[in-house]
Every structure is written in structure tokens, then in C-alpha cells.
Design a protein around this motif. Structure first.
Motif, PDB file in Angstrom:
ATOM      1  N   THR A 470       0.984  -1.124  -0.083  1.00  0.00           N
ATOM      2  CA  THR A 470      -0.012  -0.044  -0.002  1.00  0.00           C
ATOM      3  C   THR A 470       0.854   1.186  -0.065  1.00  0.00           C
ATOM      4  O   THR A 470       2.052   1.183   0.260  1.00  0.00           O
ATOM      5  CB  THR A 470      -0.868  -0.010   1.310  1.00  0.00           C
ATOM      6  N   LYS A 471       0.161   2.219  -0.270  1.00  0.00           N
ATOM      7  CA  LYS A 471       0.953   3.644  -0.132  1.00  0.00           C
ATOM      8  C   LYS A 471       1.194   4.227   0.971  1.00  0.00           C
ATOM      9  O   LYS A 471       2.048   4.902   1.431  1.00  0.00           O
ATOM     10  CB  LYS A 471       0.253   4.475  -1.094  1.00  0.00           C
ATOM     11  N   SER A 472       0.533   3.989   2.011  1.00  0.00           N
ATOM     12  CA  SER A 472       0.471   4.221   3.364  1.00  0.00           C
ATOM     13  C   SER A 472      -0.053   3.502   4.386  1.00  0.00           C
ATOM     14  O   SER A 472      -0.725   2.227   4.038  1.00  0.00           O
ATOM     15  CB  SER A 472      -0.192   5.779   3.729  1.00  0.00           C
ATOM     16  N   VAL A 473       0.234   3.483   5.464  1.00  0.00           N
ATOM     17  CA  VAL A 473       0.237   2.283   6.665  1.00  0.00           C
ATOM     18  C   VAL A 473      -1.271   2.880   7.401  1.00  0.00           C
ATOM     19  O   VAL A 473      -1.536   3.972   7.549  1.00  0.00           O
ATOM     20  CB  VAL A 473       0.984   2.507   7.729  1.00  0.00           C
ATOM     21  N   PRO A 474      -2.241   1.940   7.155  1.00  0.00           N
ATOM     22  CA  PRO A 474      -3.761   2.226   7.541  1.00  0.00           C
ATOM     23  C   PRO A 474      -3.816   2.220   9.168  1.00  0.00           C
ATOM     24  O   PRO A 474      -2.782   1.801   9.928  1.00  0.00           O
ATOM     25  CB  PRO A 474      -4.562   0.955   7.272  1.00  0.00           C
ATOM     26  N   GLU A 475      -4.918   2.683   9.547  1.00  0.00           N
ATOM     27  CA  GLU A 475      -5.110   2.687  11.053  1.00  0.00           C
ATOM     28  C   GLU A 475      -5.004   1.147  11.576  1.00  0.00           C
ATOM     29  O   GLU A 475      -4.942   0.986  12.959  1.00  0.00           O
ATOM     30  CB  GLU A 475      -6.182   3.398  11.414  1.00  0.00           C
ATOM     31  N   SER A 476      -5.730   0.408  10.932  1.00  0.00           N
ATOM     32  CA  SER A 476      -5.946  -1.092  11.469  1.00  0.00           C
ATOM     33  C   SER A 476      -5.592  -2.080  10.254  1.00  0.00           C
ATOM     34  O   SER A 476      -5.664  -1.612   9.361  1.00  0.00           O
ATOM     35  CB  SER A 476      -7.194  -1.306  12.228  1.00  0.00           C
ATOM     36  N   SER A 477      -5.637  -3.531  10.564  1.00  0.00           N
ATOM     37  CA  SER A 477      -5.559  -4.358   9.505  1.00  0.00           C
ATOM     38  C   SER A 477      -5.647  -5.695  10.258  1.00  0.00           C
ATOM     39  O   SER A 477      -5.849  -5.764  11.294  1.00  0.00           O
ATOM     40  CB  SER A 477      -4.081  -4.415   8.957  1.00  0.00           C
ATOM     41  N   GLN A 478      -5.656  -6.647   9.325  1.00  0.00           N
ATOM     42  CA  GLN A 478      -6.180  -8.000   9.850  1.00  0.00           C
ATOM     43  C   GLN A 478      -5.000  -8.610  10.574  1.00  0.00           C
ATOM     44  O   GLN A 478      -3.717  -8.486  10.388  1.00  0.00           O
ATOM     45  CB  GLN A 478      -6.460  -8.881   8.569  1.00  0.00           C
ATOM     46  N   ARG A 479      -5.350  -9.144  11.547  1.00  0.00           N
ATOM     47  CA  ARG A 479      -4.450  -9.649  12.437  1.00  0.00           C
ATOM     48  C   ARG A 479      -4.289 -11.524  12.174  1.00  0.00           C
ATOM     49  O   ARG A 479      -5.282 -12.145  12.435  1.00  0.00           O
ATOM     50  CB  ARG A 479      -4.949  -9.787  14.163  1.00  0.00           C
ATOM     51  N   LEU A 480      -3.027 -11.873  11.820  1.00  0.00           N
ATOM     52  CA  LEU A 480      -2.923 -13.138  11.091  1.00  0.00           C
ATOM     53  C   LEU A 480      -2.527 -14.280  12.611  1.00  0.00           C
ATOM     54  O   LEU A 480      -2.524 -15.406  12.212  1.00  0.00           O
ATOM     55  CB  LEU A 480      -1.708 -13.110  10.340  1.00  0.00           C
ATOM     56  N   ILE A 481      -2.112 -13.858  13.671  1.00  0.00           N
ATOM     57  CA  ILE A 481      -1.722 -14.517  14.632  1.00  0.00           C
ATOM     58  C   ILE A 481      -2.473 -14.764  15.722  1.00  0.00           C
ATOM     59  O   ILE A 481      -3.338 -14.022  15.815  1.00  0.00           O
ATOM     60  CB  ILE A 481      -0.224 -14.193  14.985  1.00  0.00           C
ATOM     61  N   SER A 482      -2.555 -15.681  16.531  1.00  0.00           N
ATOM     62  CA  SER A 482      -3.372 -15.908  17.744  1.00  0.00           C
ATOM     63  C   SER A 482      -2.674 -15.704  19.088  1.00  0.00           C
ATOM     64  O   SER A 482      -1.253 -15.759  19.140  1.00  0.00           O
ATOM     65  CB  SER A 482      -4.236 -17.191  17.829  1.00  0.00           C
ATOM     66  N   PHE A 483      -3.226 -15.616  20.185  1.00  0.00           N
ATOM     67  CA  PHE A 483      -2.632 -15.478  21.645  1.00  0.00           C
ATOM     68  C   PHE A 483      -1.801 -16.928  21.857  1.00  0.00           C
ATOM     69  O   PHE A 483      -0.867 -17.018  22.432  1.00  0.00           O
ATOM     70  CB  PHE A 483      -3.572 -15.120  22.493  1.00  0.00           C
ATOM     71  N   MET A 484      -2.232 -18.028  21.225  1.00  0.00           N
ATOM     72  CA  MET A 484      -1.386 -19.104  21.234  1.00  0.00           C
ATOM     73  C   MET A 484      -0.044 -19.259  20.981  1.00  0.00           C
ATOM     74  O   MET A 484       0.640 -20.063  21.534  1.00  0.00           O
ATOM     75  CB  MET A 484      -2.424 -20.359  20.335  1.00  0.00           C
ATOM     76  N   CYS A 485       0.341 -18.410  19.977  1.00  0.00           N
ATOM     77  CA  CYS A 485       1.630 -18.262  19.500  1.00  0.00           C
ATOM     78  C   CYS A 485       2.295 -17.721  20.771  1.00  0.00           C
ATOM     79  O   CYS A 485       3.745 -17.958  20.867  1.00  0.00           O
ATOM     80  CB  CYS A 485       1.857 -17.168  18.254  1.00  0.00           C
ATOM     81  N   PHE A 486       1.987 -16.932  21.839  1.00  0.00           N
ATOM     82  CA  PHE A 486       2.493 -16.302  22.883  1.00  0.00           C
ATOM     83  C   PHE A 486       2.452 -17.235  24.087  1.00  0.00           C
ATOM     84  O   PHE A 486       3.348 -17.559  24.804  1.00  0.00           O
ATOM     85  CB  PHE A 486       2.038 -14.946  23.303  1.00  0.00           C
ATOM     86  N   ALA A 487       1.180 -17.900  24.218  1.00  0.00           N
ATOM     87  CA  ALA A 487       0.995 -19.032  25.245  1.00  0.00           C
ATOM     88  C   ALA A 487       1.764 -20.056  25.011  1.00  0.00           C
ATOM     89  O   ALA A 487       2.483 -20.792  26.141  1.00  0.00           O
ATOM     90  CB  ALA A 487      -0.325 -19.203  25.364  1.00  0.00           C
ATOM     91  N   LYS A 488       2.005 -20.852  23.994  1.00  0.00           N
ATOM     92  CA  LYS A 488       2.619 -21.947  23.677  1.00  0.00           C
ATOM     93  C   LYS A 488       2.233 -23.234  24.402  1.00  0.00           C
ATOM     94  O   LYS A 488       2.665 -24.296  24.604  1.00  0.00           O
ATOM     95  CB  LYS A 488       4.043 -21.996  23.888  1.00  0.00           C
ATOM     96  N   ASP A 489       1.067 -23.004  25.065  1.00  0.00           N
ATOM     97  CA  ASP A 489       0.314 -23.960  25.843  1.00  0.00           C
ATOM     98  C   ASP A 489      -1.080 -23.909  26.147  1.00  0.00           C
ATOM     99  O   ASP A 489      -1.358 -22.642  26.713  1.00  0.00           O
ATOM    100  CB  ASP A 489       0.891 -24.138  27.223  1.00  0.00           C
ATOM    101  N   PRO A 490      -1.884 -24.507  25.822  1.00  0.00           N
ATOM    102  CA  PRO A 490      -3.624 -24.175  26.047  1.00  0.00           C
ATOM    103  C   PRO A 490      -3.763 -23.780  27.283  1.00  0.00           C
ATOM    104  O   PRO A 490      -4.586 -23.092  27.875  1.00  0.00           O
ATOM    105  CB  PRO A 490      -4.469 -25.638  25.646  1.00  0.00           C
ATOM    106  N   LEU A 491      -3.143 -24.235  28.582  1.00  0.00           N
ATOM    107  CA  LEU A 491      -3.282 -24.097  30.068  1.00  0.00           C
ATOM    108  C   LEU A 491      -2.760 -22.435  30.209  1.00  0.00           C
ATOM    109  O   LEU A 491      -3.455 -22.318  31.112  1.00  0.00           O
ATOM    110  CB  LEU A 491      -2.709 -25.074  30.917  1.00  0.00           C
TER     111      LEU A 491
END
Length: 828
Positions: A470-491
Motif C-alpha cells: 500500500t502507499k501508506s499505513v492504515p489505522e488497522s489491519s487483519q491480525r494473522l496470529i493468535s494468542f496461542m503463539c505467545f502462550a505455547k500451551d493451552p493452559l
């Protein structure tokens, strides 16, 4: 075993006050403990000496005397001959110096050397100073004068019959090299060192990252500075940035023992270091990959050699070797790995020695990843390359090895060429080992911010075939990752919803752009938002920030703790590393990296990740040093391509290099969570591999119902069908999914049949349920109509070539037994 603190306390009768930021531990063994050298080294490491600092001091018990017949009489040493003593010249300013040596004389007796050392030209001008005052005098006058150093004089002044801590017979596993008939001077033999005021040994780690032992026989004290192995990587980065020309010429330039930075430089870059004084009748032990430097405060004599322990093997197998000097030391680690690491030997040996790597260069093939990354368009012939020379002697100096034989070849190769091409594609100024260029980092971040979905973390989850700018950075966009990427454990999943659309934040300083829920919860000040790296930190610390897990700058950084070492990592590197956890998946303020077992560091304070997660892609690459397929640099904890599981030549890369090389990250089910995938797995071939052609009417044996049922039949007709190749999020795969079973896709652009490679899709399976998968490409499969002999009036069935065996082929033993049982039952 007494272990007094070294900070702010006096040792037994010693007034020295350490000036460093780390603790150098001091030990006072009993006579009984002292008699077992290998055992006592193990004891001090159990007490944490090696991760406290790069050195430890041992004060021997009163019973110890290396010269019991002569006592303190060293007059006989005057007759020793020092071969080629050198004059030292140190040049530089503002805490950055280079030392050079020139031979003073071909030889000099110790008596003559002592006269020089005590003369008005060379003696310490203020002999009564000690501690911080003496250190200050040294650093103020470091470039003045040319002191003479009688280093590397072969021999020992221990008396015969002394067994305790006798450097000629320490009884460690390094004796395996000596017992094989190989003598490496100064490593398996003993050296003497005759010093005078201001003679200096610059920053270095021991050859092959071995341990060393240094005993001061007599004279004025030695002063030591040391950095632990935990901080060694950050220190090496600092030195590479400080001496970029030398670093480019030789990756292991610190083994030249010419380069010095002062404690002031270390403090400004937040690199912890310890200091210690060594007096006569005291030992200094240096630990594997622990850096140290120091100077002599006056005329003295020390004795030193190297040794090893079981823990060293995991350092020695990864040690970097200098290739530009003929006297560089190398010990072949194959005998040690075979004897002491039999479970790890095969994987290590096959990677570095046994496997001939075929590099196919050209289009319409499974291309070499470097060619893909560099967009090489020219057709080149097939070449082969050995990682190491498997025929080299077991122990030798580097001078006897061919330049291209082992890891760090100075000979130009396909990898070095590819690195230049990578640099030309916008990576100049971004390598962590090069001089700092904050402007280049900002330009990189600004350019990446224009690439959808604009978040510097989510972008790794966007297949390169689906890039949109794009020509500029929008205010928001689609988020492709989930909190599981940071948790690394369902618990450990935070109890907050995962937003699909998220607001974007751009750092006012470095221009990195991130989603609010992909990065640490940082507060903005007067509508100015700064990332963790740039917020409330000095310019020196900002410039010194590099990733603990990769070789590139730029992108989104976060704080990380490795053992007790405070460092930084890219958020994406922390997500993909299976030894890295996020302290709080909801706030993402801090990550913790579990050092490899060789550090011997207790991980009580680290979030414990499950073994299922940590070993999901195997554990060997996390602790062994392999070569990044894209930048060619060597490192532990490279990221393994998940789709290469079971491959004879799996792909290992840095996470950030992977993106430059057109690889991308995929979300998977636990315990995979998030994995890197290389484009080696695209469909470069237009048909399945066949073992042989099958003609119509030919009699065959077929395997049915997952090999449970085996029957005979006749081939009626051969035809071809086109299918989709998929990798499912549970780790399974399919090469024959009908296109009509693909229900939805996340392609940026497709024709509803041929999807974009790497696109996330949903598939309706034979159980009528929907499953998440990734599209890999189309494949043309050869299939056959087969009429079964057991039901000649029934319609023929469709079978893949892998389910059919001709009479010319060897039938697997299991199927053979089932066929015999079936036919036996039918005959009855």
C-alpha cells in the motif's frame, strides 16, 4: 568448600575490592578436595562459578607446593630461555584499542628479562597502587611504551613427583588427544609466561573454547577481566561492530588476541564483566567460551595449559576456528562425540561430515534456497559440496587442513555469493555483526510497514505469494496470529478474545509498526508511541540492541532473559524458538530463553514449556550448531522447517533470514503452534514419481483398506488425475485431495481451483468434518482402474500407484504374509 562473596568483601587477608559488575567466585579447597582436580572443577561448577563469570579463582590449601624441594626459591628459573619475546604496541583511543607484537630478540634468558622488567624504562611507575587505582593507571597509559612479554615459553617449573594440580598431568578428558599421539603446544602441553608492567593479554576465549588453568608462581599480581559464556554472544556482537573490517576478514578474529575494549565500553553496552586479582600461589580457571583479558602489574612468572570436561564437548563441537592464521588450533571432535555423545553422534556426524550436499541451480527444479533468496535467474551446472572433510586427521592444527574443509572456509562459495546478493536486496546495514546503522533500520521498518498486513510480526504469517503493498499505513489491519503463539500451551491461554482486526502502532523513533495485540502493552506519551527497544533507553543501549537468536537488525524487538543474562529478541524469533517462553502471554512484556544444557544453568525461574511442545520438531537443532541455509552463519537454535520432517537434508534457518528467503510461518494445532515452512515444498514437479510402468491387462497385487486387506487383480486402464497437495494444521499431509473438497480459502487472488501456495484453507474430509490446512500446490497423479479377482463382476476400483505391486517388484514382508493367509483361507 568455602565460597565467600567477592563483592564488597575482603578475601582471607586480601584487601582487593573487585571493580566489575559480575561476581568472580573465589574458592578455598581442602587438601582432600584439592587432590581430585576433575572432581573439584565439577564442584565449583555445581556452585555456579561458570555462569557467575568467565573465570574463577582457586586459593590452594597450605599443603600445596609445586616445588617442595626448593620451597619459594626460584633462582634456577633465571637460566630458562625465553624464545622470541615480543615488544607490545597498543594503539587506539576512547576505550577501543588494537595490540600488535614484534619480536624483540630471538631468545632471552629469564635473568636478562628480569633486568629489563625491573629497569626504570619498564617498571611500574607507581608500584604501591592496587585495585581500582592501578586499573585506572593502566587504562590511562595503555598506549604508552612498548613492554616486553615473554609469553608462550614451552616448559614447566613444577618439580617431578608433584601430582596435585600438576599441569602436565591434570587427568581430564583432553588426555584423549594426548594419548592418541598428538601434542598441541600450549593446549596439551604447558607454557610459561614471563610478564612485566603493562604486558597485556587482549580479549579472547581459549582455543576450541576449552577450559584453561593459570598458576602464578612468583612476582607481581595479574589483573583479570572476564565475561561469562552466557554473555559471550553479545560481547562478540559488540566486538564485531567495533572492529567491522577485522570481523569481515575473519569470523573468529578475536582468536588473534589483538583487540581490546575497556570496561567503560562494556558498561555503556550493559555487558556484565567481572574483575579479579591473581597473586602468587593462586590459580585462575577460565571456563568454556568465557572471554577474558588482563595485564601484569610487574615482573612475574605464570604457568598455564588447557583442559576439558564432559561439559566442554558441547562447546568444542561448535567452536569457531580461525582460518587465516597458520598456528590456529583445531581438535577434531569426532572421537569425543563418538565416545561421550553416542546418542547425538549420528545426527551431528551426518550433518557435518557424512552427507554430500547436492546444490541444484536452475529453474523448474527443487532449487537451492540461496538461489531462491537471491532471485538467481542464470542457469548453472549441478555442483556438490562437503560440509566437512571426512578424511581429515583426528587432531591437527588448522594449517594442515584444506581451506574448504571445515565450517568457516575462507574460500568463496555459493553461500558467500548468495549473502552478497542478499545484501544487495536491502540488507546492507542490517547485519548484527556489522557497524550499527540506525538509518538503515528505520528505512527497513518503514518499507516493511507498507506490506500488508503491516504488522512487523504478522507479516511473517503472510505467504510471499500473497504480498500486497500500500502507499501508506492504515489505522488497522487483519491480525494473522493468535494468542496461542505467545502462550505455547493451552493452559496458559489468556482469557481474552483474539481480535481478527486490530489497530496499528508505529514507533516514533525506529518506525517499526505492530498490532496492539501482537506487541507489548506499552503506554504512549503525548500521542508519541515508542517500542520497547526505543523507550527510556540511552542511545548507546539502543544502538547495541541485537537479537539473541538471529543475525539481523530491524523489526520488532522485546526484552528477553537468558539464564541470568538480560538481552533482546525479535518477537517472531521468540514465537518460533521452542526454548523461548513469554512470561505473560497477555502483556508480552518479557520473554525467557532456556539456555542449552551445556551452560549447566538452573532454570527454576523460567516458565516451563511442555516436552511435547519443545520436542515437536526434534531437539537436536536446539543444542547443536548448524548452518543457516540462507545467510551461512552458524548458530544453535536455528528454526527447522516443519515440512522437512523426515527429510535427509532438513532446512535450518534464522527466523528473520527465512522471511528474506521467501519462507513464511504457519499456525498449527498444539503442540506445533507456529512453524516455519520453506518453499522447497512447492509443486515443482508435474507428476508423481513412479517405480515402473504398469501395462493394461497386467496381473498385480493390491493393498486395500490401509494394508489390512491384500488381493490379486488385473489392471484395466491407466489415467491421470490432478489433486491438491495440503499440509493440515495437525501435522498430517495429503497429496491427493480433490479440489472440490476445498470449501474456503484465504487467497488474495485465485480462480477457486488453483489456490495460492501457502494459503490457509478449509477442507471437507471423508468424515464430513471441516479441517484447517495450507495449500501447497497441484500435483498430477497416475491412477489405475483395477478389477479384483475375488469379485470379477463388480466394477473396477481406482487405486494409486503406491497401492499396487507388480510381480516384478518385491512385496513387503507384512503384505506377503497377509496375502498367503488370505489365499490359504480361500482354498479351505
Amino acid at each position: 568448600m568455602e565460597i565467600p562473596s567477592t563483592r564488597g568483601q575482603s578475601y582471607k587477608g586480601d584487601s582487593y575490592q573487585p571493580t566489575g559488575t559480575s561476581q568472580v567466585m573465589v574458592f578455598y579447597p581442602t587438601w582432600q578436595e584439592f587432590k581430585d582436580f576433575p572432581g573439584y572443577i565439577k564442584k565449583i561448577e555445581q556452585a555456579g562459578a561458570h555462569f557467575s563469570c568467565g573465570i574463577a579463582k582457586i586459593v590452594p590449601p597450605k599443603e600445596f607446593n609445586p616445588r617442595p624441594k626448593r620451597g619459594t626459591d626460584y633462582s634456577d628459573v633465571d637460566n630458562y630461555v625465553i624464545k622470541e619475546p615480543v615488544k607490545e604496541t597498543i594503539d587506539g583511543a576512547q576505550g577501543i584499542y588494537v595490540k600488535s607484537n614484534k619480536v624483540f630478540k630471538k631468545q632471552l634468558s629469564v635473568k636478562e628479562f628480569r633486568k629489563f622488567a625491573l629497569s626504570s624504562t619498564y617498571k611500574n611507575p607507581k608500584p604501591n597502587l592496587e585495585g581500582a587505582e592501578l586499573e585506572s593507571l593502566y587504562w590511562r597509559s595503555i598506549c604508552k611504551g612498548e613492554p616486553i612479554y615473554g609469553a608462550d615459553t614451552e616448559g614447566s617449573i613444577y618439580e617431578k613427583g608433584v601430582h596435585e594440580w600438576n599441569m602436565a598431568q591434570l587427568g581430564t578428558i583432553l588426555d584423549d588427544t594426548k594419548n592418541s599421539g598428538v601434542d598441541i603446544k600450549g593446549v596439551t602441553s604447558v607454557y610459561l609466561y614471563f610478564g612485566m608492567w603493562k604486558t597485556t593479554f587482549p580479549w579472547h576465549a581459549e582455543d576450541m573454547d576449552l577450559y584453561s588453568i593459570n598458576y602464578l608462581h612468583f612476582g607481581e599480581p595479574k589483573y583479570w577481566y572476564a565475561i561469562s559464556s552466557e554473555s559471550a554472544n553479545r560481547f562478540e556482537r559488540l566486538m564485531q561492530q567495533t572492529f567491522p573490517d577485522e570481523s569481515q576478514h575473519c569470523r573468529s578474529f578475536l582468536r588473534h588476541k589483538n583487540f581490546i575494549v575497556s570496561p567503560t565500553i562494556l558498561r555503556s553496552h550493559n555487558i556484565p564483566y567481572g574483575t579479579m586479582i591473581q597473586r602468587p600461589n593462586e590459580f585462575i580457571i577460565t571456563f568454556p567460551h568465557g572471554y577474558h583479558m588482563g595485564f601484569n602489574s610487574g615482573y612475574n612468572c605464570a604457568e598455564s595449559t588447557n583442559f576439558a570436561s564432559d561439559r566442554w564437548i558441547d562447546y568444542g563441537k561448535n567452536a569457531h576456528i580461525c582460518r587465516c592464521r597458520p598456528d590456529s588450533v583445531e581438535i577434531d571432535m569426532r572421537p569425543y562425540m563418538m565416545k561421550y555423545r553416542p546418542k547425538h553422534f549420528d545426527a551431528w556426524f551426518n550433518y557435518w561430515y557424512a552427507e554430500k550436499r547436492i546444490v541444484l541451480k536452475g529453474r523448474n527444479t527443487k532449487r537451492n534456497h540461496l538461489q531462491i533468496a537471491a532471485d538467481a535467474e542464470d542457469s548453472m551446472p549441478e555442483t556438490t559440496k562437503w560440509r566437512k572433510d571426512s578424511s581429515s586427521p583426528l587432531h591437527q592444527n588448522a594449517a594442515t587442513i584444506q581451506p574448504a574443509a571445515i565450517k568457516e572456509s575462507s574460500k568463496k562459495s555459493d553461500k558467500s555469493t548468495a549473502r552478497k546478493k542478499l545484501a544487495s536486496k536491502g540488507l546492507d546495514g542490517l547485519w548484527a555483526s556489522s557497524a550499527v546503522n540506525l538509518y538503515a533500520e528505520r528505512c527497513w521498518n518503514e518499507k516493511r510497514a507498507l506490506e500488508a498486513p503491516h504488522c512487523a510480526i504478522c507479516q511473517y504469517f503472510q505467504p510471499v505469494q500473497q504480498l500486497v503493498f500500500t502507499k501508506s499505513v492504515p489505522e488497522s489491519s487483519q491480525r494473522l496470529i493468535s494468542f496461542m503463539c505467545f502462550a505455547k500451551d493451552p493452559l496458559r491461554m489468556p482469557k481474552i478474545p483474539d481480535p481478527n482486526e486490530d489497530s496499528l502502532l508505529s514507533c516514533d523513533s525506529c518506525a517499526v509498526t505492530v498490532h496492539r495485540n501482537c506487541y507489548a502493552l506499552m503506554e504512549s506519551d503525548n500521542n508519541i508511541w515508542l517500542c520497547q527497544r526505543c523507550s527510556k533507553r540511552s542511545p548507546e543501549l539502543i544502538r547495541g540492541t541485537t537479537c539473541h537468536l538471529c543475525e539481523l537488525r530491524g523489526g520488532a524487538f522485546m526484552r528477553c532473559v537468558s539464564g541470568r543474562e538480560s538481552s533482546w529478541v525479535h518477537v517472531i524469533c521468540a514465537i518460533l524458538s521452542r526454548r523461548t517462553s513469554f512470561d505473560d502471554p497477555a502483556t508480552r512484556l518479557m520473554a525467557s530463553y532456556q539456555p542449552p544444557p551445556k551452560h549447566g544453568y538452573p532454570n527454576e525461574d523460567v516458565v516451563t514449556l511442555s516436552a511435547d511442545y519443545m520436542d515437536a520438531l526434534g531437539a537436536e537443532h536446539e543444542v547443536a550448531e548448524y548452518e543457516c541455509e540462507l545467510c551461512g552463519r552458524l548458530r544453535e537454535s536455528l528454526i527447522k522447517c516443519a515440512a522437512c520432517e523426515g527429510s535427509r537434508e532438513p532446512v535450518y534457518v534464522h527466523a528473520t533470514c527465512g522471511r528474506v528467503g521467501k519462507m513464511f510461518v504457519e499456525r498449527r494445532e498444539y503442540p506445533l503452534v507456529a512453524v516455519l515452512v520453506c518453499d522447497k515444498h512447492e509443486n515443482y514437479f508435474d507428476s508423481d514419481e513412479e517405480t515402473s510402468e504398469i501395462s493394461s491387462g497386467e496381473e498385480v497385487i493390491v493393498s486395500l483398506d490401509s494394508e489390512v486387506k491384500v488381493e490379486r487383480g488385473s489392471v484395466m486402464q491407466k489415467f491421470e488425475n490432478e489433486y491438491a497437495m495440503l499440509d493440515f494444521c495437525d501435522g498430517s499431509f495429503s497429496k491427493n485431495t480433490p479440489f472440490e473438497d476445498i470449501v474456503t480459502c484465504e487467497c488474495v487472488k485465485c480462480d477457486r481451483r488453483y489456490h495460492q501456495s501457502g494459503a490457509r484453507i478449509r477442507v471437507r474430509w471423508t468424515d464430513s468434518k471441516l479441517y484447517d490446512a495450507y495449500y501447497r500446490g497441484a500435483i498430477i497423479c497416475t491412477e489405475y482402474w483395477v478389477r479384483l479377482h475375488s469379485s470379477p463382476k463388480s466394477p473396477p476400483i481406482i487405486l494409486a500407484r503406491s497401492d499396487i505391486f507388480t510381480h516384478r517388484e518385491m512385496l513387503p514382508e507384512q503384505l506377503k504374509n497377509r496375502l498367503e493367509n488370505t489365499e490359504k483361507n480361500d482354498s479351505q
